[in-house]
Design an enzyme around this catalytic site. Sequence first.
Site, mmCIF file in Angstrom:
data_model
loop_
_atom_site.group_PDB
_atom_site.id
_atom_site.type_symbol
_atom_site.label_atom_id
_atom_site.label_comp_id
_atom_site.label_asym_id
_atom_site.label_seq_id
_atom_site.Cartn_x
_atom_site.Cartn_y
_atom_site.Cartn_z
ATOM 1 N N HIS A 82 -32.479 -1.589 -1.226
ATOM 2 C CA HIS A 82 -31.041 -1.374 -1.340
ATOM 3 C C HIS A 82 -30.719 -0.851 -2.725
ATOM 4 O O HIS A 82 -31.202 -1.373 -3.730
ATOM 5 C CB HIS A 82 -30.258 -2.658 -1.093
ATOM 6 C CG HIS A 82 -28.770 -2.417 -1.065
ATOM 7 N ND1 HIS A 82 -28.108 -2.032 0.081
ATOM 8 C CD2 HIS A 82 -27.836 -2.452 -2.038
ATOM 9 C CE1 HIS A 82 -26.829 -1.855 -0.191
ATOM 10 N NE2 HIS A 82 -26.639 -2.105 -1.478
ATOM 11 N N ASP A 161 -18.351 -9.276 5.043
ATOM 12 C CA ASP A 161 -18.689 -8.193 4.118
ATOM 13 C C ASP A 161 -18.205 -6.855 4.643
ATOM 14 O O ASP A 161 -17.776 -5.994 3.869
ATOM 15 C CB ASP A 161 -20.199 -8.145 3.887
ATOM 16 C CG ASP A 161 -20.591 -6.987 2.987
ATOM 17 O OD1 ASP A 161 -20.158 -6.977 1.827
ATOM 18 O OD2 ASP A 161 -21.303 -6.071 3.452
ATOM 19 N N ARG A 168 -12.588 -3.333 -1.014
ATOM 20 C CA ARG A 168 -12.904 -3.149 -2.429
ATOM 21 C C ARG A 168 -12.864 -1.680 -2.826
ATOM 22 O O ARG A 168 -12.482 -1.332 -3.948
ATOM 23 C CB ARG A 168 -14.284 -3.741 -2.743
ATOM 24 C CG ARG A 168 -14.311 -5.265 -2.751
ATOM 25 C CD ARG A 168 -15.731 -5.804 -2.707
ATOM 26 N NE ARG A 168 -16.552 -5.214 -3.747
ATOM 27 C CZ ARG A 168 -17.819 -4.820 -3.572
ATOM 28 N NH1 ARG A 168 -18.413 -4.963 -2.388
ATOM 29 N NH2 ARG A 168 -18.496 -4.296 -4.566
ATOM 30 N N SER A 183 -21.976 -8.994 -1.603
ATOM 31 C CA SER A 183 -21.933 -7.973 -0.559
ATOM 32 C C SER A 183 -23.337 -7.530 -0.167
ATOM 33 O O SER A 183 -23.702 -7.517 1.018
ATOM 34 C CB SER A 183 -21.124 -6.771 -1.046
ATOM 35 O OG SER A 183 -21.188 -5.704 -0.132
ATOM 36 N N LYS A 187 -25.548 -8.971 3.431
ATOM 37 C CA LYS A 187 -25.958 -7.985 4.431
ATOM 38 C C LYS A 187 -27.475 -7.927 4.559
ATOM 39 O O LYS A 187 -28.028 -7.877 5.663
ATOM 40 C CB LYS A 187 -25.401 -6.616 4.050
ATOM 41 C CG LYS A 187 -25.694 -5.507 5.047
ATOM 42 C CD LYS A 187 -24.856 -4.272 4.748
ATOM 43 C CE LYS A 187 -25.122 -3.706 3.378
ATOM 44 N NZ LYS A 187 -24.327 -2.488 3.105
#
Length: 423
Positions: A82, A161, A168, A183, A187
């Site tokens: 990520h 989320d 956001r 967040s 996830k």
Amino acid sequence: MDVIDIIVAKRDGGELTPGQIDWVIDAYTRGDVAEEQMAALNMAIVWRGMSRAEVARWTDAMLRSGDRLDFTGLGRPTTDKHSTGGVGDKITLPLTPAVAACGAAVPQLSGRGLGHTGGTLDKLESIPGWRAEVPPEEMRRLLGEVGAVVCAAGSGLAPADRRLYALRDVTGTVESVPLIAGSIMSKKLAEGTGALVLDVKVGSGAFMKDPAAARELARTMVDIGTDNGVRTVALLTAMDTPLGRRVGNALEVAEAVEVLAGGGPPDVVELTVTLGREMLLAAGMDGAKDPADALRDGSAMDTWRRLIAAQGGDPDAPLPVAAETLEVTAPVSGTLTRLDAHAVGVAAWRLGAGRARKEDRVSPGAGVTLHAKPGDTVRAGTPLLTLHADDPARFPRAAEALEGAYAFDGPDDRLPLVIERIA
């Protein structure tokens, strides 16, 4: 409980209790807390921060707001990456098939554009027919048959989320270590991967502008992952100048395909290979095929084509092209020593590659092509950047964002591509 009390408590610097966090996440997910109230709480968190205990509970509450996938029994280890977001960061596109070609299963849950940074799903949706929505049972099938899947988090995965992410983006509450960590990790933990590599961006084009802030975010996320039984490592990587030479959805897909074909910009190739090796190592596959070999021998490209086709896309279809272009020429001759990533990201956003509101559609062909990167020599009057847009009325504000974004023959104080490893 009363949401106003919770907002005020955080606004005044208090530490939220586990019960308050559990309640507000659940109530917001169910729609009992209004968007403007959660936006106010997010802003209070941006200003006041959260303790480690609060961040852990916030993440856990979002994780518990939905389902958690389980990919045990696939016959190959699962590993994922990520990125905290950057400009020109198309690394997921070549990385996912490259790692899958080395024998791992890569369940890549991705997001859409957030602020001035691009979203992986927006990029892939520029491929005709490709779909981001993949139900859990199909995810498991694709992981077994293809070795990878890139998709949106389903409505059942961390739904808190899903709502907070979009909120956001449009309320100026992106740049917060607790909110970013919660967040990402809610996830990633929900997707059921066994190993996780975090690419934490540092620099003007990143949400974390300096290494100390990025290090704090990386440490927070590594701790959350480790505490939840997921082998987690983070790399701090440079985002002071854009990655690669193309910024924008279809433009970045085209560049990713160049990398999969064995070419592409050196920085994109280097980061793809470095992160791929870390993913395999975290998955306990240190003796596996090297991702660099997967790019060279065509196996990564083969996996890419199967991945795109399996999700309804046509890997041979022409990508969208913006209707209009405008060249920005070099004002002087010399060596380019600075090209600000944030300015380029804002320009691409203003050209239509990103969103001003969460319901906006992106223009798949919009963006910026970089004809020179820091270290390159240019001549006055030659193209420095090309702006791409469907509506030429967008050009003036995009060009305005680029004022002062580049410099010549000055000090070269670029960050190294990989700054630090945190495990």
